[in-house]
Design a protein around this motif. Structure first.
Motif, PDB file in Angstrom:
ATOM      1  N   CYS A  83       0.818  -1.216   0.000  1.00 36.64           N
ATOM      2  CA  CYS A  83       0.000   0.000   0.000  1.00 36.64           C
ATOM      3  C   CYS A  83       0.847   1.260   0.000  1.00 36.64           C
ATOM      4  CB  CYS A  83      -0.935  -0.003   1.212  1.00 36.64           C
ATOM      5  SG  CYS A  83      -2.280  -1.209   1.119  1.00 36.64           S
ATOM      6  N   ASN A  84       1.801   1.344   0.928  1.00 33.69           N
ATOM      7  CA  ASN A  84       2.515   2.599   1.156  1.00 33.69           C
ATOM      8  C   ASN A  84       3.781   2.759   0.325  1.00 33.69           C
ATOM      9  OD1 ASN A  84       0.883   3.874   3.376  1.00 33.69           O
ATOM     10  ND2 ASN A  84       1.276   1.859   4.259  1.00 33.69           N
ATOM     11  N   GLU A  85       4.118   1.750  -0.440  1.00 33.16           N
ATOM     12  CA  GLU A  85       5.187   1.902  -1.425  1.00 33.16           C
ATOM     13  C   GLU A  85       4.609   1.783  -2.835  1.00 33.16           C
ATOM     14  OE1 GLU A  85       8.414  -0.767  -0.632  1.00 33.16           O
ATOM     15  OE2 GLU A  85       9.164   0.429   1.040  1.00 33.16           O
ATOM     16  N   GLU A  86       4.117   0.593  -3.173  1.00 36.29           N
ATOM     17  CA  GLU A  86       3.657   0.354  -4.543  1.00 36.29           C
ATOM     18  C   GLU A  86       2.467   1.230  -4.915  1.00 36.29           C
ATOM     19  OE1 GLU A  86       1.319  -3.206  -6.783  1.00 36.29           O
ATOM     20  OE2 GLU A  86       3.018  -3.807  -5.530  1.00 36.29           O
ATOM     21  N   ARG A  87       1.343   1.130  -4.153  1.00 33.96           N
ATOM     22  CA  ARG A  87       0.144   1.892  -4.501  1.00 33.96           C
ATOM     23  C   ARG A  87       0.358   3.392  -4.329  1.00 33.96           C
ATOM     24  NH1 ARG A  87      -0.685  -3.608  -4.540  1.00 33.96           N
ATOM     25  NH2 ARG A  87      -2.805  -4.150  -5.143  1.00 33.96           N
ATOM     26  N   ALA A  88       1.087   3.771  -3.287  1.00 32.46           N
ATOM     27  CA  ALA A  88       1.313   5.202  -3.061  1.00 32.46           C
ATOM     28  C   ALA A  88       2.088   5.824  -4.212  1.00 32.46           C
ATOM     29  CB  ALA A  88       2.056   5.393  -1.739  1.00 32.46           C
ATOM     30  N   ALA A  89       3.083   5.108  -4.734  1.00 30.81           N
ATOM     31  CA  ALA A  89       3.855   5.623  -5.869  1.00 30.81           C
ATOM     32  C   ALA A  89       3.003   5.668  -7.134  1.00 30.81           C
ATOM     33  CB  ALA A  89       5.091   4.752  -6.085  1.00 30.81           C
ATOM     34  N   GLN A  90       2.209   4.642  -7.375  1.00 24.70           N
ATOM     35  CA  GLN A  90       1.331   4.643  -8.549  1.00 24.70           C
ATOM     36  C   GLN A  90       0.309   5.769  -8.477  1.00 24.70           C
ATOM     37  OE1 GLN A  90      -0.288   0.689  -8.306  1.00 24.70           O
ATOM     38  NE2 GLN A  90       1.490  -0.288  -9.258  1.00 24.70           N
ATOM     39  N   ALA A  91      -0.169   6.040  -7.257  1.00 27.45           N
ATOM     40  CA  ALA A  91      -1.185   7.090  -7.085  1.00 27.45           C
ATOM     41  C   ALA A  91      -0.638   8.473  -7.405  1.00 27.45           C
ATOM     42  CB  ALA A  91      -1.723   7.058  -5.656  1.00 27.45           C
ATOM     43  N   ARG A  92       0.676   8.659  -7.314  1.00 22.67           N
ATOM     44  CA  ARG A  92       1.262   9.947  -7.665  1.00 22.67           C
ATOM     45  C   ARG A  92       0.924  10.314  -9.111  1.00 22.67           C
ATOM     46  NH1 ARG A  92       5.463  13.070  -5.481  1.00 22.67           N
ATOM     47  NH2 ARG A  92       4.909  11.983  -3.542  1.00 22.67           N
TER      48      ARG A  92
END
Length: 459
Positions: free
Chosen positions: A193-202
């Motif tokens: 969540c806080n690495e993969e998804r957070a980076a994609q959400a940028r």
């Protein structure tokens, strides 16, 4: 034998280089942005009425205690707009056991129960409720998940942007303290969540809005529902990986998909290797099936998303190649693959140290255990998944708490038990352990929209 050593060294070095580039970019883009304004500041001034939200909870053979915890967390949401909850029982074999849970909310107009006569699968169960609802947003929630009281509010705030088609919250393991594996999975969820998804959400392109807690814009769903329902793979209907496929369809249609880190959802995770590996096998097949559909999107997305896809797909191949060559070098030549071993150990230590620093929790150093599990269990499992893509078995569906023939149900709740039922079912402790808060609910029951089979009523 030098060939094996060279192959292993080159492969692991390439893996290390790719992972360093990928993980460094991921860590950079995963940094949190500035805090968003409150829902009232962002919505209240421009809209006299807050958007309506339909919550869809598909259930199949769910444990009644787990289901009760899920529904109570929905009843306790602090959202001031219209909230309607649809509990869809997908032909469960233990329907008599979960019926008392339905009765808790039988008189509350916010809750509806849909009873499907036969098991049609999670996707069709969701669609049955979606087509019988009318809210501005649709929130899919798994029946083994409990939400923090402000989840709906925070997801609606993110969805206020009309370009956003879907948004997911942060997942944690509600049973984290149960076994060593649940602790490991909880850390895995945090990283995902806080690495993969957070980076994609940028870049507004979360590649999978996870099923336990994902909100969708109804107007976007209306455009995609037929495609979503009619997904086939090699001539067979696809009945898993619905969250990833629907997310890809959203991106394909031009909508943004987002991640909301402070919308916390606690979900039950496997507590032993058998169920965990079956779950990972199902997820691997789903990922492979949607890979080609996702690849077509990359030219329209930021270059980081291409790096993300390459890192997630080429990385495991290089790791598998280096591991196989190192194992062959050890067994055939009798020489220890020091370079491969030391490189993997160093990468593991760096990754776990960075995670511990970012999460500010020393427990993430223990995530080093995931490396041998990944090499010796998950990589072979992914290879097997690739060879058995046509298999659509759910693999993990079991009957929960079905009473033996001739025996009475073990749990009976009074139809008007109200919020106090939460403590009877052990829910308060679960919410507290998961780190979630839940205000007192005035809820007393659920409105049953059918007292008989729903096989035709949902059409």
């Amino acid at each position: 034998m030098d060939l094996l050593a060279t192959t292993s060294a080159v492969a692991v070095s390439s893996y290390a280089l790719l992972s360093t580039i990928y993980k460094s970019a991921q860590a950079l883009y995963a940094q949190p942005t500035t805090n968003l304004p409150s829902l009232q500041d962002n919505l209240g001034r421009s809209e006299p009425v807050l958007p309506s939200v339909d919550v869809i909870v598909p259930c199949f053979n769910e444990d009644p205690i787990t289901l009760a915890q899920c529904l109570e967390s929905l009843a306790s949401q602090d959202y001031t707009g219209k909230l309607q909850v649809y509990v869809v029982d997908d032909g469960s074999a233990n329907r008599d056991v979960v019926a008392p849970v339905h009765k808790i909310y039988a008189n509350d107009p916010r809750f509806s129960v849909i009873l499907l006569a036969n098991n049609v699968g999670k996707r069709k169960a969701q669609i049955a409720a979606i087509r019988n609802s009318s809210g501005d947003f649709v929130l899919n929630v798994d029946s083994d998940t409990i939400l923090a009281a402000d989840v709906v509010t925070k997801l609606v705030l993110k969805m206020h942007d009309p370009e956003v088609g879907a948004a997911m919250g942060q997942l944690i393991a509600s049973n984290r303290s149960q076994t060593w594996l649940t602790r490991l999975i909880d850390m895995e969820y945090w990283l995902a969540c806080n690495e993969e998804r957070a980076a994609q959400a940028r870049f507004g392109a979360v590649m999978c809005c996870c099923g336990p807690c994902a909100m969708y814009r109804r107007s976007a769903l209306a455009l995609l529902l037929d495609q979503y329902e009619a997904q086939f793979f090699r001539g067979k209907p696809s009945d898993f990986g619905e969250d990833r496929h629907l997310t890809i369809l959203m991106l394909k249609a031009g909508f943004r998909t987002e991640y909301v880190s402070d919308a916390i959802a606690a979900t039950v995770v496997p507590d032993s290797l058998g169920p965990y590996l079956r779950q990972q096998l199902r997820w691997a097949r789903s990922t492979f099936r949607d890979t080609f559909l996702a690849l077509r999107l990359l030219p329209e997305l930021d270059g980081y998303l291409t790096l993300d896809v390459v890192g997630q797909n080429l990385g495991p191949l290089l790791l598998a190649l280096s591991s196989l060559a190192a194992l062959a070098q050890l067994l055939i030549a009798g020489s220890v693959p020091w370079w491969t071993g030391l490189t993997l150990a160093a990468m593991t230590m760096v990754r776990c140290s960075v995670a511990a620093l970012r999460a500010r929790e020393l427990r993430f150093l223990g995530f080093a255990l995931h490396t041998p599990i990944n090499i010796f269990l998950l990589l072979p499992l992914k290879a097997y998944a690739l060879c058995t893509l046509s298999n659509s078995d759910w693999l993990s569906r079991k009957v929960a708490n079905v009473p033996a023939e001739g025996k009475k149900q073990s749990v009976i709740l009074h139809p008007n038990a109200g919020p106090s039922a939460a403590s009877q079912w052990g829910m308060s402790g679960i919410i507290h352990k998961a780190g979630l808060s839940s205000p007192e609910s005035s809820l007393t029951a659920t409105k049953s929209v059918c007292g008989c089979d729903r096989s035709t009523a949902c059409k």
